[in-house]
Design an enzyme around this catalytic site. Structure first.
Site, PDB file in Angstrom:
ATOM      1  N   HIS A  96       0.828  -1.211   0.000  1.00 29.71           N
ATOM      2  CA  HIS A  96       0.000   0.000   0.000  1.00 29.71           C
ATOM      3  C   HIS A  96       0.860   1.257   0.000  1.00 29.71           C
ATOM      4  O   HIS A  96       2.064   1.221   0.268  1.00 29.71           O
ATOM      5  CB  HIS A  96      -0.940   0.029   1.206  1.00 29.71           C
ATOM      6  CG  HIS A  96      -0.225   0.159   2.522  1.00 29.71           C
ATOM      7  ND1 HIS A  96       0.489  -0.874   3.093  1.00 29.71           N
ATOM      8  CD2 HIS A  96      -0.087   1.218   3.358  1.00 29.71           C
ATOM      9  CE1 HIS A  96       1.022  -0.463   4.233  1.00 29.71           C
ATOM     10  NE2 HIS A  96       0.708   0.806   4.417  1.00 29.71           N
ATOM     11  N   ASP A  98       0.494   4.989   1.928  1.00 26.65           N
ATOM     12  CA  ASP A  98      -0.255   5.399   3.120  1.00 26.65           C
ATOM     13  C   ASP A  98      -1.440   6.313   2.771  1.00 26.65           C
ATOM     14  O   ASP A  98      -1.295   7.300   2.041  1.00 26.65           O
ATOM     15  CB  ASP A  98       0.674   6.115   4.111  1.00 26.65           C
ATOM     16  CG  ASP A  98       1.602   5.128   4.810  1.00 26.65           C
ATOM     17  OD1 ASP A  98       1.210   3.960   4.981  1.00 26.65           O
ATOM     18  OD2 ASP A  98       2.723   5.530   5.179  1.00 26.65           O
ATOM     19  N   HIS A 243       4.725   0.064   0.254  1.00 30.68           N
ATOM     20  CA  HIS A 243       5.425  -0.742   1.254  1.00 30.68           C
ATOM     21  C   HIS A 243       4.506  -1.820   1.802  1.00 30.68           C
ATOM     22  O   HIS A 243       3.286  -1.771   1.644  1.00 30.68           O
ATOM     23  CB  HIS A 243       6.006   0.142   2.369  1.00 30.68           C
ATOM     24  CG  HIS A 243       4.982   0.955   3.097  1.00 30.68           C
ATOM     25  ND1 HIS A 243       4.385   2.063   2.553  1.00 30.68           N
ATOM     26  CD2 HIS A 243       4.460   0.815   4.341  1.00 30.68           C
ATOM     27  CE1 HIS A 243       3.537   2.576   3.423  1.00 30.68           C
ATOM     28  NE2 HIS A 243       3.547   1.825   4.514  1.00 30.68           N
ATOM     29  N   ARG A 258       4.833   6.419  13.777  1.00 29.75           N
ATOM     30  CA  ARG A 258       4.886   6.958  12.418  1.00 29.75           C
ATOM     31  C   ARG A 258       4.299   8.360  12.356  1.00 29.75           C
ATOM     32  O   ARG A 258       3.208   8.606  12.888  1.00 29.75           O
ATOM     33  CB  ARG A 258       4.097   6.059  11.460  1.00 29.75           C
ATOM     34  CG  ARG A 258       4.359   6.388   9.993  1.00 29.75           C
ATOM     35  CD  ARG A 258       3.481   5.574   9.063  1.00 29.75           C
ATOM     36  NE  ARG A 258       2.198   6.214   8.865  1.00 29.75           N
ATOM     37  CZ  ARG A 258       1.121   5.607   8.350  1.00 29.75           C
ATOM     38  NH1 ARG A 258       1.178   4.336   8.016  1.00 29.75           N
ATOM     39  NH2 ARG A 258      -0.005   6.257   8.184  1.00 29.75           N
TER      40      ARG A 258
HETATM   41  C1  SIN Z   1       2.833   1.206   7.837  1.00 29.21           C
HETATM   42  O1  SIN Z   1       2.994   2.394   8.034  1.00 29.21           O
HETATM   43  O2  SIN Z   1       2.168   0.782   6.901  1.00 29.21           O
HETATM   44  C2  SIN Z   1       3.550   0.225   8.734  1.00 29.21           C
HETATM   45  C3  SIN Z   1       4.910  -0.061   8.223  1.00 29.21           C
HETATM   46  C4  SIN Z   1       5.660  -0.963   9.145  1.00 29.21           C
HETATM   47  O3  SIN Z   1       5.222  -1.239  10.248  1.00 29.21           O
HETATM   48  O4  SIN Z   1       6.755  -1.385   8.764  1.00 29.21           O
END
Ligand code: SIN
Length: 272
Positions: A96, A98, A243, A258
């Site tokens: 995805h 974000d 990611h 985050r």
């Molecule tokens: C995310 O922000 O999608 C999580 C990424 C992660 O935990 O590595």
């Protein structure tokens, strides 16, 4: 301007080990943003940073999305990313970009890790410039004309105080977007948020999206993965990478925070 090494020839850079993010000048912050837009991801190791310092740093990158429902000890600019022995899933377990359902979807995300499992818990990244460039010219020309509907799905609580999914708007974005800083074209559909391609019937939309998702997931040569240590910070540019957070470490704990920086309305190929 910021010393770094490539993770793969096409994707990702790791900053020199003597760089502390909290000491960067404004010029170096601009260099960091430019590096992320060119290389997709930037990794910084051994960072010493409190929750509030991370929130303050996020403001130096732009306008952070806020989460009004955070407990008081977590600044509203941060979301907690955590999985442990009670978790059935982890956030971001699937390819995805974000919160692409926002009308001005995120540019940079900044994830700082505090607790890591003994092994595993990597994040995989895929280069969406390369995903676009490795399609055939005929397919590039077709997908450049299309747009897609992005729905908030389960991620709405991260960015709003909304109680119901219906309270959070969807957005329509071009399937290929132009990165405002590099001028390069990037594929911009992701399995986490896109519900359909506008103007195609249901079967056509499903088949085309599946083809593009498989292209991203199976193209190992456009991907890299990052292994986390406590104090690792990774910036990724959601305009040109997707990611996938591997959840292979159950029942161990992984904890990070985050910050997600608002981007701009995606630029379509028709606008250049
Ligand atoms: C995310 O922000 O999608 C999580 C990424 C992660 O935990 O590595």
């Amino acid at each position: 301007m910021l010393a770094h090494q490539h993770i793969t020839p096409g994707l990702g850079s790791e900053l020199a080990s003597d760089i502390q993010l909290t000491s960067l000048s404004d010029g170096q912050i601009s260099a960091l943003q430019q590096l992320a837009s060119e290389r997709g991801i930037v990794v910084a190791r051994d960072q010493v940073m409190s929750l509030q310092e991370q929130a303050d740093f996020a403001h130096r990158l732009g306008e952070p999305l806020t989460r009004p429902t955070n407990p008081s000890e977590i600044p509203q600019e941060l979301i907690r990313i955590m999985a442990d022995e009670n978790s059935k899933h982890a956030a971001g377990e699937g390819w995805h970009s974000d919160v692409s359902s926002e009308s001005e979807p995120p540019g940079l995300s900044m994830l700082r890790m505090e607790v890591v499992p003994r092994a595993g818990g990597d994040t995989l990244f895929a280069n969406m410039y390369a995903a676009y460039e490795s399609l055939s010219p005929a397919m590039q020309a077709f997908v450049e004309t299309l747009s897609a509907k992005h729905d908030p799905i389960g991620h709405y609580l991260y960015v709003s105080g909304a109680k119901k999914l219906e309270e959070v708007p969807s957005a329509i974005h071009p399937v290929v977007r132009i990165h405002p800083d590099t001028g390069r074209k990037a594929l911009y559909v992701n399995v986490g948020f896109v519900s359909r391609i506008i103007g195609l019937n249901r079967r056509e939309s499903h088949a085309l999206l599946q083809l593009l998702y498989d292209h991203v997931a199976y193209s190992a040569n456009i991907q890299c993965r990052v292994n986390w240590q406590p104090g690792t910070v990774v910036f990724w540019d959601n305009r040109c990478v997707q990611h996938f957070a591997a959840f292979d470490y159950f029942p161990e704990k992984r904890l990070g925070y985050r910050a997600t920086i608002r981007g701009e309305k995606p630029i379509s190929c028709a606008e250049i």
